[in-house]
Design a protein around this motif. Structure first.
Motif, PDB file in Angstrom:
ATOM      1  N   THR A 252       0.770  -1.167  -0.232  1.00 32.28           N
ATOM      2  CA  THR A 252       0.187   0.046   0.174  1.00 32.28           C
ATOM      3  C   THR A 252       1.180   1.041  -0.048  1.00 32.28           C
ATOM      4  OG1 THR A 252      -1.658  -1.548   1.003  1.00 32.28           O
ATOM      5  CG2 THR A 252      -1.763   1.191   1.129  1.00 32.28           C
TER       6      THR A 252
ATOM      7  N   ASP B 239       1.294   6.015  -0.296  1.00 43.91           N
ATOM      8  CA  ASP B 239       0.196   6.932   0.100  1.00 43.91           C
ATOM      9  C   ASP B 239       0.965   7.851  -1.716  1.00 43.91           C
ATOM     10  OD1 ASP B 239      -0.455   9.641   0.105  1.00 43.91           O
ATOM     11  OD2 ASP B 239      -0.421   8.917   2.904  1.00 43.91           O
TER      12      ASP B 239
ATOM     13  N   CYS C 115      -1.678  -1.122  -4.071  1.00 42.55           N
ATOM     14  CA  CYS C 115      -3.353  -0.113  -3.504  1.00 42.55           C
ATOM     15  C   CYS C 115      -2.700   1.113  -3.055  1.00 42.55           C
ATOM     16  CB  CYS C 115      -3.057  -1.108  -1.831  1.00 42.55           C
ATOM     17  SG  CYS C 115      -3.596  -2.896  -2.032  1.00 42.55           S
TER      18      CYS C 115
ATOM     19  N   SER D 130      -2.886   4.466  -1.570  1.00 42.50           N
ATOM     20  CA  SER D 130      -4.271   5.612  -0.051  1.00 42.50           C
ATOM     21  C   SER D 130      -4.021   6.664  -0.150  1.00 42.50           C
ATOM     22  CB  SER D 130      -3.966   4.997   1.345  1.00 42.50           C
ATOM     23  OG  SER D 130      -2.125   5.233   1.618  1.00 42.50           O
TER      24      SER D 130
ATOM     25  N   HIS E  25      -5.574   9.596  -1.164  1.00 42.12           N
ATOM     26  CA  HIS E  25      -5.943   9.590  -3.132  1.00 42.12           C
ATOM     27  C   HIS E  25      -6.951  10.461  -2.433  1.00 42.12           C
ATOM     28  CE1 HIS E  25      -9.390   7.396  -1.102  1.00 42.12           C
ATOM     29  NE2 HIS E  25      -8.766   6.132  -0.998  1.00 42.12           N
TER      30      HIS E  25
ATOM     31  N   THR F  59      -7.755  -4.405   2.031  1.00 41.30           N
ATOM     32  CA  THR F  59      -6.760  -3.148   1.522  1.00 41.30           C
ATOM     33  C   THR F  59      -7.390  -2.612   2.781  1.00 41.30           C
ATOM     34  OG1 THR F  59      -9.375  -2.433   1.153  1.00 41.30           O
ATOM     35  CG2 THR F  59      -8.247  -2.588  -0.466  1.00 41.30           C
TER      36      THR F  59
ATOM     37  N   ALA G 182      -7.876   2.569   0.744  1.00 42.25           N
ATOM     38  CA  ALA G 182      -6.827   2.159   0.252  1.00 42.25           C
ATOM     39  C   ALA G 182      -7.669   2.095  -0.817  1.00 42.25           C
ATOM     40  CB  ALA G 182      -5.957   1.623   0.286  1.00 42.25           C
TER      41      ALA G 182
END
Length: 311
Positions: A6, A8, A34, A36, A38, A221, A225
């Motif tokens: 994941t 960012d 994934c 994050s 967003h 997730t 995410a």
């Protein structure tokens, strides 16, 4: 155990070089990542899911009013057990709706991108549905900018190739499984057709990705995410530098099988006239050109829709 990372996406603005390197490595390894940070509000996601659930709860004959015979499922409603994964004997255990891009009806793409239809019975379906369409379209463009930099293309390389993309938001309903010995799975093993797919708010377990080692890896997730994976068109364009990975939605082996599952993928497509010809920067002595013949995105899409029995 391996895990799809994941990342960012806010780091694209604060820590670009490292973010692009990590994102590229995730896609080269898994074809999935994934995302994050967003900025898509949870209320927008929840509101869209709520509208979609209310549509799927309508009587079957009401939903079928929005099925367009001969339309290949491009817009409106596709009933239960129609789509079949390529090479699968059994239809998927799902029904779905398609929202496409709103374009001027005098656009050069109007003949291949029909107008949307909206269900009268769910008044906020259009507003909530198209709102999440646009949010995911914008996020997808940001992901593609990072992917372009990773393979040493200009940051804006994809921008003018997706600004009229034949992209689809697909709210899916997998009804509860009421018997134990169904041969079908909710969605058979497949690869996606498009550039990238963004999956927002999957409400239950079941999504699995096939690793290079041939093992099925569950994807779950964290927080808000969004799962973003590579599709076949981008795999072809990048000569498999970015792999389009096989994935499936399995039937839960627990009480969740008796619950419905809802899922909303956004399939980000290039403009219909984009030519999918292998990028020279993705051809090396170790990775010779795999696709000698170029093909337009629209021709490729039609080829694939026939394989999955939508046209």
């Amino acid at each position: 155990m391996k895990k799809v990372p994941t990342l960012d996406i806010r780091r694209y603005d604060t820590d670009r070089e490292a973010f692009v390197a990590e994102l590229g490595a995730a896609y080269r390894e898994f074809g999935f990542c994934c995302i994050s940070g967003h900025g898509i509000p949870v209320e927008a996601v929840d509101g869209a899911y709520d509208a979609f659930k209310r549509f799927f709860a309508l009587p079957d004959d009401t939903k079928r009013k929005y099925h367009i015979p001969g339309g290949g499922g491009a817009r409106g409603y596709t009933p239960f057990k129609v789509e079949t994964a390529k090479d699968s004997k059994f239809a998927d255990l799902k029904e779905f709706w398609h929202i496409g891009r709103e374009i001027p009806r005098d656009s050069k793409f109007a003949d291949v991108m029909p107008p949307n239809v909206w269900p009268n019975e769910v008044p906020d379906f259009e507003d909530k549905g198209y709102g999440i369409y646009e949010a995911l379209d914008n996020l997808g463009a940001r992901v593609l900018r990072a992917l372009a930099l990773h393979i040493e293309l200009p940051e804006a390389f994809f921008d003018d190739k997706i600004d009229s993309g034949n992209s689809i938001l697909r709210p899916i309903h997998y009804p509860p499984i009421v018997q134990d010995d169904v041969p079908n799975v909710r969605a058979g093993a497949h690869e996606d057709i498009n550039f990238i797919t963004l999956l927002v708010g999957a409400s239950a377990e079941g999504l699995e990705v096939l690793t290079r080692e041939g093992e099925w890896l569950p994807i779950t997730t964290e927080g808000d995410a969004i799962v973003v994976n590579i599709g076949d068109m981008l795999q072809r364009l990048t000569n498999h530098v970015y792999p389009s990975t096989t994935h499936r939605v399995t039937n839960p082996q627990n009480a969740n099988a008796r619950k419905p599952r809802y899922s909303v993928p956004f399939f980000l497509h290039p403009n219909p006239d984009v030519v999918l010809d292998v990028l020279p920067s993705c051809v090396t002595p170790d990775n010779p050109k795999r696709y000698p013949e170029p093909i337009t995105a629209h021709e490729y899409l039609l080829e694939r829709l026939r394989e999955i029995k939508l046209i």
